[in-house]
Design a protein around this motif. Structure first.
Motif, short mmCIF file in Angstrom:
data_model
loop_
_atom_site.label_atom_id
_atom_site.label_comp_id
_atom_site.label_asym_id
_atom_site.label_seq_id
_atom_site.Cartn_x
_atom_site.Cartn_y
_atom_site.Cartn_z
N VAL A 2 -37.85 34.81 48.58
CA VAL A 2 -38.37 33.66 49.32
C VAL A 2 -39.43 32.99 48.47
O VAL A 2 -40.43 33.61 48.12
CB VAL A 2 -38.95 34.09 50.67
N GLN A 3 -39.21 31.75 48.14
CA GLN A 3 -40.18 31.01 47.31
C GLN A 3 -40.80 29.89 48.12
O GLN A 3 -40.11 29.11 48.76
CB GLN A 3 -39.49 30.45 46.08
N LEU A 4 -42.10 29.86 48.09
CA LEU A 4 -42.87 28.84 48.78
C LEU A 4 -43.63 28.03 47.73
O LEU A 4 -44.36 28.62 46.92
CB LEU A 4 -43.86 29.47 49.76
N VAL A 5 -43.46 26.75 47.74
CA VAL A 5 -44.09 25.89 46.74
C VAL A 5 -45.11 25.00 47.44
O VAL A 5 -44.76 24.14 48.24
CB VAL A 5 -43.05 25.03 46.01
N GLU A 6 -46.37 25.24 47.11
CA GLU A 6 -47.47 24.50 47.74
C GLU A 6 -47.93 23.36 46.84
O GLU A 6 -47.85 23.44 45.61
CB GLU A 6 -48.64 25.43 47.99
N SER A 7 -48.48 22.35 47.47
CA SER A 7 -49.07 21.24 46.73
C SER A 7 -50.07 20.52 47.63
O SER A 7 -50.08 20.72 48.84
CB SER A 7 -48.00 20.27 46.24
N GLY A 8 -50.92 19.69 47.01
CA GLY A 8 -51.77 18.81 47.78
C GLY A 8 -53.25 19.13 47.79
O GLY A 8 -54.04 18.39 48.39
N GLY A 9 -53.65 20.21 47.17
CA GLY A 9 -55.08 20.52 47.15
C GLY A 9 -55.83 19.57 46.24
O GLY A 9 -55.25 18.72 45.56
N GLY A 10 -57.16 19.70 46.24
CA GLY A 10 -57.97 18.86 45.37
C GLY A 10 -59.41 18.83 45.80
O GLY A 10 -59.86 19.65 46.61
N LEU A 11 -60.14 17.88 45.24
CA LEU A 11 -61.56 17.70 45.51
C LEU A 11 -61.74 16.48 46.41
O LEU A 11 -61.18 15.41 46.12
CB LEU A 11 -62.32 17.52 44.20
N TRP A 112 -45.77 34.72 50.74
CA TRP A 112 -46.95 33.89 50.51
C TRP A 112 -46.73 32.96 49.33
O TRP A 112 -46.07 33.32 48.35
CB TRP A 112 -48.16 34.77 50.23
N GLY A 113 -47.32 31.76 49.44
CA GLY A 113 -47.33 30.85 48.31
C GLY A 113 -48.40 31.24 47.32
O GLY A 113 -49.15 32.21 47.52
N GLN A 114 -48.50 30.47 46.24
CA GLN A 114 -49.43 30.80 45.16
C GLN A 114 -50.85 30.36 45.47
O GLN A 114 -51.78 30.78 44.80
CB GLN A 114 -48.95 30.12 43.86
N GLY A 115 -51.02 29.53 46.45
CA GLY A 115 -52.34 29.05 46.84
C GLY A 115 -52.67 27.73 46.17
O GLY A 115 -52.24 27.45 45.05
N THR A 116 -53.44 26.92 46.87
CA THR A 116 -53.90 25.65 46.32
C THR A 116 -55.37 25.47 46.68
O THR A 116 -55.78 25.73 47.82
CB THR A 116 -53.03 24.48 46.83
N GLN A 117 -56.17 25.06 45.70
CA GLN A 117 -57.61 24.96 45.89
C GLN A 117 -57.97 23.67 46.63
O GLN A 117 -57.52 22.58 46.25
CB GLN A 117 -58.32 24.99 44.54
N VAL A 118 -58.80 23.83 47.63
CA VAL A 118 -59.40 22.69 48.33
C VAL A 118 -60.91 22.82 48.19
O VAL A 118 -61.49 23.85 48.55
CB VAL A 118 -59.00 22.67 49.81
N THR A 119 -61.52 21.79 47.64
CA THR A 119 -62.97 21.78 47.46
C THR A 119 -63.55 20.56 48.15
O THR A 119 -63.11 19.43 47.89
CB THR A 119 -63.34 21.76 45.97
N VAL A 120 -64.51 20.79 49.03
CA VAL A 120 -65.14 19.71 49.78
C VAL A 120 -66.60 19.63 49.35
O VAL A 120 -67.36 20.58 49.52
CB VAL A 120 -65.04 19.94 51.30
N SER A 121 -66.96 18.51 48.78
CA SER A 121 -68.34 18.33 48.31
C SER A 121 -69.19 17.69 49.40
O SER A 121 -68.70 16.88 50.20
CB SER A 121 -68.35 17.47 47.06
N SER A 122 -70.47 18.05 49.39
CA SER A 122 -71.38 17.52 50.42
C SER A 122 -72.03 16.22 49.98
O SER A 122 -71.90 15.80 48.85
CB SER A 122 -72.45 18.56 50.73
#
Length: 122
Positions: A2-11, A112-122
């Motif tokens: 089972v392959q899960l492909v994630e996308s869309g993370g960012g700053l 599980w997918g590989q994970g995608t980083q989400v960073t929220v700046s203040s």
């Protein structure tokens, strides 16, 4: 496999929006329920949201209710996490997961997918 492909993370700045996507094969997508989890540095992996492949029965963590929306597009075999009103405390690696039971418990998800980083700046 089972392959899960994630996308869309960012700053993004606080108050902003992002949409995460998790794509799977057609056969895989309709066999499972789909969840999103997140893990911040030094913390455990936490439940964010989950949904059935049909798009029914969305489930949310209290911390994201009213800000995040999970959706399943079974024509595209993709599950989305629309995140709005982002806060610095939402910063984490976000993981897509597939399981057989709609639950907020991470160990109930098998893939599980590989994970995608989400960073929220203040």
């Amino acid at each position: 496999q089972v392959q899960l492909v994630e996308s869309g993370g960012g700053l993004v700045q606080a108050g902003g929006s992002l949409r995460l996507s998790c794509a799977a094969s057609e056969r895989t997508f309709r066999r499972y329920v789909w969840g999103w989890f997140r893990q911040a540095p030094g913390k455990e992996r936490d439940f964010v949201a989950a949904i059935r492949w049909s798009g029914s029965s969305p489930l949310y963590a209290d911390s994201v209710k009213g800000r995040f929306t999970i959706a399943a597009d079974n024509a595209k075999n993709t599950v989305y996490l629309q995140m709005s009103g982002l806060k610095p405390e939402d910063t984490a690696v976000y993981y897509c997961a597939a399981g057989e039971r709609l639950t907020s418990t991470a160990r109930a998800y098998d893939y599980w997918g590989q994970g995608t980083q989400v960073t929220v700046s203040s």
